[in-house]
Motif scaffolding. Structure first.
Motif, short mmCIF file in Angstrom:
data_model
loop_
_atom_site.label_atom_id
_atom_site.label_comp_id
_atom_site.label_asym_id
_atom_site.label_seq_id
_atom_site.Cartn_x
_atom_site.Cartn_y
_atom_site.Cartn_z
N UNK A 40 0.94 -1.22 0.02
CA UNK A 40 0.05 0.04 -0.23
C UNK A 40 0.74 1.23 0.12
N UNK A 41 -0.01 2.53 -0.31
CA UNK A 41 0.80 3.83 -0.31
C UNK A 41 -0.03 4.82 0.65
N UNK A 42 0.64 5.47 1.28
CA UNK A 42 -0.09 6.70 1.96
C UNK A 42 0.30 7.93 1.40
N UNK A 43 -0.38 8.85 0.98
CA UNK A 43 0.28 10.17 0.45
C UNK A 43 -0.63 11.36 1.05
N UNK A 44 -0.10 12.06 1.97
CA UNK A 44 -0.73 13.20 2.40
C UNK A 44 -0.58 14.35 1.72
N UNK A 45 -1.77 15.11 1.49
CA UNK A 45 -1.61 16.41 0.72
C UNK A 45 -2.53 17.37 1.32
N UNK A 46 -1.94 18.35 2.04
CA UNK A 46 -2.63 19.28 2.83
C UNK A 46 -3.50 18.60 4.00
N UNK A 47 -4.82 18.80 4.09
CA UNK A 47 -5.86 18.25 4.98
C UNK A 47 -6.15 16.90 4.45
#
Length: 86
Positions: free
Chosen positions: A40-47
């Motif tokens: 899996x991959x987790x990508x945060x972008x701002x909120x």
């Protein structure tokens, strides 16, 4: 972490699964082996937080070897430090 993204990886290898139930084994008195892989991959972008996942699973029995693949994706939005919508 790979820059702004996090990679998630899991592997499971279970042998003689039927003997762990304490009773009748799962398939015709035979034990079962189970292998599973999750990436899996987790990508945060701002909120926002974007997640994607792929899972592959395989059973090994005396009768058959069923396989399955699953895909998943989700988005989370942070309302505050401890509250998210998903």
């Amino acid at each position: 972490n790979f820059g702004p993204a996090s990679l998630l990886l899991a592997y499971q290898d279970t042998s003689d699964f039927g003997s762990q139930t304490g009773g009748e084994t799962i398939v015709g008195g035979d034990t079962v082996d189970h292998d599973a892989l999750t990436v899996g991959v987790l990508v945060p972008m701002g909120k926002f937080e974007f997640r994607a996942q792929y899972t592959r699973s395989e059973l090994d029995t005396a009768i058959a070897e069923p396989k399955q693949s699953k895909y998943g994706a989700s988005v989370r939005y942070s309302l505050s430090k401890r509250t998210q919508l998903y």
